[in-house]
Design a protein around this motif. Sequence first.
Motif, mmCIF file in Angstrom:
data_model
loop_
_atom_site.group_PDB
_atom_site.id
_atom_site.type_symbol
_atom_site.label_atom_id
_atom_site.label_comp_id
_atom_site.label_asym_id
_atom_site.label_seq_id
_atom_site.Cartn_x
_atom_site.Cartn_y
_atom_site.Cartn_z
ATOM 1 N N LYS A 39 25.172 58.699 88.501
ATOM 2 C CA LYS A 39 24.752 57.133 88.173
ATOM 3 C C LYS A 39 25.936 56.251 88.103
ATOM 4 O O LYS A 39 26.883 56.575 88.044
ATOM 5 N N SER A 40 25.507 54.992 88.347
ATOM 6 C CA SER A 40 26.467 53.802 88.568
ATOM 7 C C SER A 40 25.880 52.661 88.099
ATOM 8 O O SER A 40 24.696 52.284 88.376
ATOM 9 N N ASP A 41 26.771 51.807 87.452
ATOM 10 C CA ASP A 41 26.493 50.488 86.871
ATOM 11 C C ASP A 41 27.080 49.288 87.597
ATOM 12 O O ASP A 41 26.964 48.184 87.499
ATOM 13 N N GLY A 114 16.256 43.997 87.255
ATOM 14 C CA GLY A 114 15.023 44.488 86.484
ATOM 15 C C GLY A 114 14.497 45.438 87.449
ATOM 16 O O GLY A 114 13.103 46.081 87.304
ATOM 17 N N CYS A 115 14.938 46.012 88.554
ATOM 18 C CA CYS A 115 14.505 47.039 89.491
ATOM 19 C C CYS A 115 15.301 48.025 89.600
ATOM 20 O O CYS A 115 16.373 48.201 90.075
ATOM 21 N N SER A 116 15.109 49.262 88.864
ATOM 22 C CA SER A 116 15.780 50.425 88.938
ATOM 23 C C SER A 116 15.487 51.437 90.108
ATOM 24 O O SER A 116 14.244 51.215 90.820
ATOM 25 N N VAL A 117 16.499 51.979 90.631
ATOM 26 C CA VAL A 117 16.319 52.761 91.806
ATOM 27 C C VAL A 117 16.793 53.945 91.657
ATOM 28 O O VAL A 117 17.830 54.585 91.134
ATOM 29 N N PHE A 118 16.145 55.002 92.405
ATOM 30 C CA PHE A 118 16.418 56.300 92.487
ATOM 31 C C PHE A 118 16.821 56.775 93.777
ATOM 32 O O PHE A 118 16.028 56.202 94.682
ATOM 33 N N GLN A 227 17.819 52.031 81.008
ATOM 34 C CA GLN A 227 18.514 53.166 80.412
ATOM 35 C C GLN A 227 17.502 54.278 79.940
ATOM 36 O O GLN A 227 17.742 55.479 80.286
ATOM 37 N N GLN A 228 16.404 53.750 79.444
ATOM 38 C CA GLN A 228 15.453 54.775 78.898
ATOM 39 C C GLN A 228 14.783 55.293 80.133
ATOM 40 O O GLN A 228 14.547 56.699 80.349
#
Length: 372
Positions: A39-41, A114-118, A227-228
């Motif tokens: 995981k990265s911020d 606002g766009c999470s990436v996997f 985060q959730q």
Amino acid sequence: MSTMAFLRATAQWRRVSGVSGARASASARRWSTGARILKSDVPDIIFHFAVEEYLMNFAKIRAPLMYLWRPQPVVTIGRHQNPWKECVLSRLEEDGVALVRRRSGGGAVFQDAGCSVFTFIFPSSDFHIDRNLDTVLGALRRLGIEAEKKGRNDLTHEDKKISGSAFKHAPDRQVSLHHGTILIDTDLTALQRYLTPDKRKLQAKGIASVGARVMNLRESFPKLTHQQLCDALIEEFRERHGATEPLEEVTERSELTRAEAFQELVAELSDKSWRLGKTPEFSHQFETRIDGVGVFDVHLKVVQGVIEDATIFTDALFPDVITQAMHALKGRDYGRHSMRQALLELRPQFVEEGPRKSLDAMTEWMISNVED
């Protein structure tokens, strides 16, 4: 931050002290044990694309790997897309939104925090798109969100798209990648602002984006956070793939990102020749009538972002202006700034009022029809 500033910032990774090729290989070998979760911020999307490339090219991927991240505002285009056809480049520049070309396929996408990436990276022998998407669906169910697969790549909620995916395979290394977005609270107005080019007669080879009805999950789940979602994906991935290693945070100072090979990937992905020069061949035709000057019909053939041929049909009275303009445009980068400069360099040749007026009018009209 302007696009150029954004790209200059990514170049600073190269100045971070690198490691030798042997050390990079030794580091990569540590990725070969069980299923892993990263995981990265870091907000820089080029950083994340370089992480993906590094893992595919240098890590010995023998077990499932998941990487979670999200970017600052950016438009990404697929490997074989034409940015002039897909995007309004002048608006990206005005608003400080970067343009980045992916190594994977797919269409043009606007992304922000606002766009999470996997990202899933698996040995090719164990790579299944549907199973990857089932992992995402399972994570969403943990959050009370019911979604479903639509087509091969998309996930929907209430019949609206909340997730899209793209893929890349490395047959020589027997490794496959699947990355996708999940819309939590992205700026959907940006899709229209940046991804709806002006209507122009631009005939392009390559892949065009296809519009779809999209929604943010916060429309239905107002308290949902990045985060959730990450926590739910981690729980689901651990359960499905038996990942027992601690979560690994990837930063600018991680051993992986300090490797010389990683920094070279950042430089390649940041370079203008990759972002724009890899554009498939296309042609741009536009025409108008300029009062007091003439009718103009311009045809530009563009190869890898450079004007290979320029043809101007006109009834204007000063043919030398037109001949010199066609010659000046050949070999120049396709774009507002480069083309303006090419035509302005002709002004000293035409000091009389008639030719100068014809050149200036043609220049302003032509530039107004080209994005940069």
